[in-house]
Design an enzyme around this catalytic site. Structure first.
Site, mmCIF file in Angstrom:
data_model
loop_
_atom_site.group_PDB
_atom_site.id
_atom_site.type_symbol
_atom_site.label_atom_id
_atom_site.label_comp_id
_atom_site.label_asym_id
_atom_site.label_seq_id
_atom_site.Cartn_x
_atom_site.Cartn_y
_atom_site.Cartn_z
ATOM 1 C CB ILE A 83 14.875 -11.948 -0.836
ATOM 2 C CG1 ILE A 83 14.704 -11.880 0.547
ATOM 3 C CG2 ILE A 83 16.182 -12.584 -1.112
ATOM 4 C CD1 ILE A 83 14.787 -13.073 1.369
ATOM 5 C CB SER A 84 14.198 -6.263 -0.289
ATOM 6 O OG SER A 84 13.096 -6.181 -1.163
#
Ligand code: SAM
Length: 241
Positions: A83-84
């Site tokens: 997940i960025s």
């Protein structure tokens, strides 16, 4: 200073037991990060701040990483993906310049977090494609728990081919790094529409492109927003597996 302390704690958590935090504590830390991103000039628009406050990242990470959702770093999700980092998501959303009513396709669903943020900015159904079945299930679970079941539609498939049934799009946002701009994505944009996509090497270094479709012939203008680091976009018009 606090940010460094959080990053150190996140690193140490890989080796030591960590105390569970209440929902209030998680949200309090999330708000602190959102304010920090605003102070740093990364979150610029009020509506992006509002969306970040409405959709905290801890609702989209694995349980064991909830306590670090407010650390401004990418975090592991299933299938070896990430997940960025919040600052990266904010930068891409600022570049995308989303407005209510826009038709948006996201490529690279991952956890579903970015798609939920996009929904809060456009206030209409969002389509998002993921190539890994385990992540389609992970994202659907997260989105359902967070209240986006009927608002964000997760599709299993190769996003490098776009999603013709809902085209043309005002915006296409790709959250994985491509070797080049995939042609089908330009075809599926409206004239004046924008494709936001990291383009560059297989791992660790790409440049964030804002690609504007100029006419029906598919002529484009590219604005380069500088260096970024994403997992590879794998598919027919991306990297080969
Ligand atoms: N946007 C995500 C979020 O909010 O959690 C993070 C995305 S993660 C950095 C990149 C994702 O792109 C991975 O889940 C990966 O499996 C997916 N991906 C890579 N190539 C793809 C393709 N051709 N089509 C769809 N998804 C792809």
């Amino acid at each position: 200073m606090k940010a460094w302390r959080d990053k150190l704690k996140y690193f140490l958590s890989k080796f030591f037991f960590v105390r569970a935090m209440s929902e209030e504590e998680l949200y309090e830390r999330w708000v602190r990060l959102v304010r920090q991103l605003e102070r740093e000039g990364i979150i610029k628009s009020k509506h992006i701040k509002t969306a970040f406050l409405k959709v905290p990242r801890y609702k989209f990470v694995l349980d064991r990483y909830k306590h670090y959702a407010h650390v401004d770093e990418p975090l592991p999700i299933p299938a070896g993906q990430t997940i960025s980092a919040p600052h990266m998501v904010a930068i891409m959303l600022e570049v995308a310049d989303l407005k209510e009513g826009m038709n948006v396709l996201e490529i690279g669903t991952g956890s579903g977090w970015n798609a939920a943020l996009i929904y809060e900015l456009v206030k209409r159904d969002v389509y998002t494609i993921e190539r890994i079945p385990e992540l389609v299930e992970f994202a659907k679970r997260n989105l359902e728990k967070a209240g986006y079941k009927d608002k964000v539609h997760v599709i299993l498939g190769d996003g490098t081919k776009g999603f013709p049934p809902k085209a043309p799009y005002d915006r296409i946002i790709v959250t994985a790094g491509a070797p080049k701009v995939p042609e089908p994505l330009i075809e599926q944009l409206k004239v004046g529409g924008k494709l936001i996509i990291p383009v560059g090497s297989y791992h660790l270094w790409q440049e964030l492109y804002e690609v504007i479709k100029l006419d029906e012939k598919g002529r484009i203008k590219v604005i380069n927003h500088g260096g970024v680091a994403f997992v590879p976009l794998i598919g027919e018009h991306g990297w080969r597996e």
